[in-house]
Design an enzyme around this catalytic site. Structure first.
Site, PDB file in Angstrom:
ATOM      1  N   ASN A  22       0.845  -1.201   0.000  1.00  0.00           N
ATOM      2  CA  ASN A  22       0.000   0.000   0.000  1.00  0.00           C
ATOM      3  C   ASN A  22       0.881   1.252   0.000  1.00  0.00           C
ATOM      4  O   ASN A  22       0.653   2.194   0.756  1.00  0.00           O
ATOM      5  CB  ASN A  22      -0.972  -0.008   1.179  1.00  0.00           C
ATOM      6  CG  ASN A  22      -2.108   0.992   1.003  1.00  0.00           C
ATOM      7  OD1 ASN A  22      -2.328   1.511  -0.077  1.00  0.00           O
ATOM      8  ND2 ASN A  22      -2.822   1.264   2.074  1.00  0.00           N
TER       9      ASN A  22
ATOM     10  N   GLU B  30       1.464  -3.204  -4.959  1.00  0.00           N
ATOM     11  CA  GLU B  30       1.085  -1.805  -4.714  1.00  0.00           C
ATOM     12  C   GLU B  30       2.281  -0.987  -4.249  1.00  0.00           C
ATOM     13  O   GLU B  30       2.257  -0.352  -3.192  1.00  0.00           O
ATOM     14  CB  GLU B  30      -0.084  -1.713  -3.723  1.00  0.00           C
ATOM     15  CG  GLU B  30      -1.442  -1.874  -4.390  1.00  0.00           C
ATOM     16  CD  GLU B  30      -2.567  -1.201  -3.618  1.00  0.00           C
ATOM     17  OE1 GLU B  30      -2.933  -0.071  -3.991  1.00  0.00           O
ATOM     18  OE2 GLU B  30      -3.074  -1.815  -2.668  1.00  0.00           O
TER      19      GLU B  30
ATOM     20  N   ASP C 203      -1.299 -10.318  -4.065  1.00  0.00           N
ATOM     21  CA  ASP C 203      -2.629  -9.909  -3.632  1.00  0.00           C
ATOM     22  C   ASP C 203      -3.580 -10.299  -4.756  1.00  0.00           C
ATOM     23  O   ASP C 203      -3.628  -9.648  -5.799  1.00  0.00           O
ATOM     24  CB  ASP C 203      -2.638  -8.399  -3.378  1.00  0.00           C
ATOM     25  CG  ASP C 203      -4.001  -7.884  -2.955  1.00  0.00           C
ATOM     26  OD1 ASP C 203      -4.953  -8.692  -2.892  1.00  0.00           O
ATOM     27  OD2 ASP C 203      -4.115  -6.669  -2.701  1.00  0.00           O
TER      28      ASP C 203
ATOM     29  N   ASN D 271      -6.860 -10.539  -4.432  1.00  0.00           N
ATOM     30  CA  ASN D 271      -8.134  -9.819  -4.288  1.00  0.00           C
ATOM     31  C   ASN D 271      -9.353 -10.732  -4.409  1.00  0.00           C
ATOM     32  O   ASN D 271     -10.414 -10.316  -4.873  1.00  0.00           O
ATOM     33  CB  ASN D 271      -8.221  -8.653  -5.287  1.00  0.00           C
ATOM     34  CG  ASN D 271      -7.728  -7.345  -4.678  1.00  0.00           C
ATOM     35  OD1 ASN D 271      -8.094  -6.999  -3.551  1.00  0.00           O
ATOM     36  ND2 ASN D 271      -6.871  -6.644  -5.396  1.00  0.00           N
TER      37      ASN D 271
ATOM     38  N   HIS E  54      -2.376  -4.647   4.682  1.00  0.00           N
ATOM     39  CA  HIS E  54      -2.150  -6.089   4.525  1.00  0.00           C
ATOM     40  C   HIS E  54      -1.055  -6.530   5.494  1.00  0.00           C
ATOM     41  O   HIS E  54      -0.247  -5.724   5.943  1.00  0.00           O
ATOM     42  CB  HIS E  54      -1.682  -6.422   3.104  1.00  0.00           C
ATOM     43  CG  HIS E  54      -2.723  -6.221   2.055  1.00  0.00           C
ATOM     44  ND1 HIS E  54      -3.342  -7.266   1.400  1.00  0.00           N
ATOM     45  CD2 HIS E  54      -3.249  -5.089   1.516  1.00  0.00           C
ATOM     46  CE1 HIS E  54      -4.198  -6.792   0.521  1.00  0.00           C
ATOM     47  NE2 HIS E  54      -4.163  -5.472   0.560  1.00  0.00           N
TER      48      HIS E  54
END
Length: 261
Positions: free
Chosen positions: A10, A36, A152, A154, A252
């Site tokens: 992130n 990310e 990730d 998702n 995360h």
């Protein structure tokens, strides 16, 4: 033991400001796949090419402050593959593959960031297009080499993979079509969900992502969105798994698998 970690950052600048490098130095994985990154090449220069002695390789998004993946590793790869030849999704920086081939075997480590559909129907349709084109890519790669894809994804695959499964059946990340894609990948596709192989019944302990809304983290209202997906030969070496929750570098948590290779 080969320690392989996956973490959605992130934002690499944000995660490192919260102590990521010190943790990496202490945890000492051989390799960490990150998603990310949210940075461009000039942002990485002279600062993020290495973390805790690990050399980084990246696929960055064209759009500023968006997406981007990387792999930091102790081992030097024989080849680096950036993107998977997708006109739509390669500009978003979602795939980097490091190849570590020997005369005896071909194997890769991949960091991938699957699209989120939570912002609305337009992105959900993009997510479905990604899944439709990424599945054949995974199968073609599996036909020629062994690999572990960390990332990730998702998608929470099963009801035990998120806290409030009843209330999320119509929400992105737990839609029937997304879950069916995962089921197909792990059955006829022949891939292995490494965490679930090692921890087949874990519920509250399995989460890797928590919403920033409310007190989701404090109450452990989480989702399992971060995976190690491996071909059977490499998955067979998995011995232990840990999700690190003592510090928060991101929304995360890092998931680390120890492989006996």
């Amino acid at each position: 033991m080969f320690k392989l970690t996956s973490l959605n950052l992130n934002g690499i600048r944000s995660a490192t400001s919260k102590g990521l490098e010190a943790w990496l130095a202490q945890a000492a994985p051989d390799c960490i796949c990150v998603q990310e990154v949210k940075a461009q090449a000039p942002d990485l220069a002279d600062r993020f090419e290495e973390l805790a002695g690990l050399r980084g390789y990246f696929h960055l998004a064209e759009k500023k402050g968006y997406s981007g993946v990387g792999i930091y590793t102790k081992l030097e790869p024989g080849d680096v593959v950036v993107g998977y030849n997708s006109p739509e999704f390669d500009p978003e920086g979602r795939y980097v593959e490091l190849r570590f081939d020997t005369l005896q075997r071909k194997h890769s480590i991949i960091s991938a960031y699957f699209p989120s559909g939570s912002s609305g129907e337009e992105r959900q349709q993009a997510k479905f297009r990604f899944l439709d084109e990424f599945y054949p890519h995974m199968m073609a790669l599996k036909a020629e080499r062994d690999y572990i894809l960390c990332g990730d994804i998702n998608i929470a695959h099963q009801e035990i993979d998120l806290k409030n499964y009843k209330g999320n059946k119509k929400n992105s990340g737990f839609l029937p079509e997304e879950r069916a894609w995962m089921t197909k990948l792990l059955t006829e596709g022949g891939m292995v969900d490494v965490y679930r192989t090692l921890e087949p019944t874990a519920t509250d302990a399995c989460y890797t992502w928590w919403s920033n809304r409310g007190e989701a983290y404090a109450k452990n209202v989480g989702w399992r969105l971060d995976y190690h997906l491996a071909t059977p030969t490499l998955a067979a070496g998995a011995r232990e798994v840990a999700i690190y929750k003592d510090q928060r570098f991101s929304d995360h948590a890092p998931i680390t698998v120890g492989y006996a290779w």
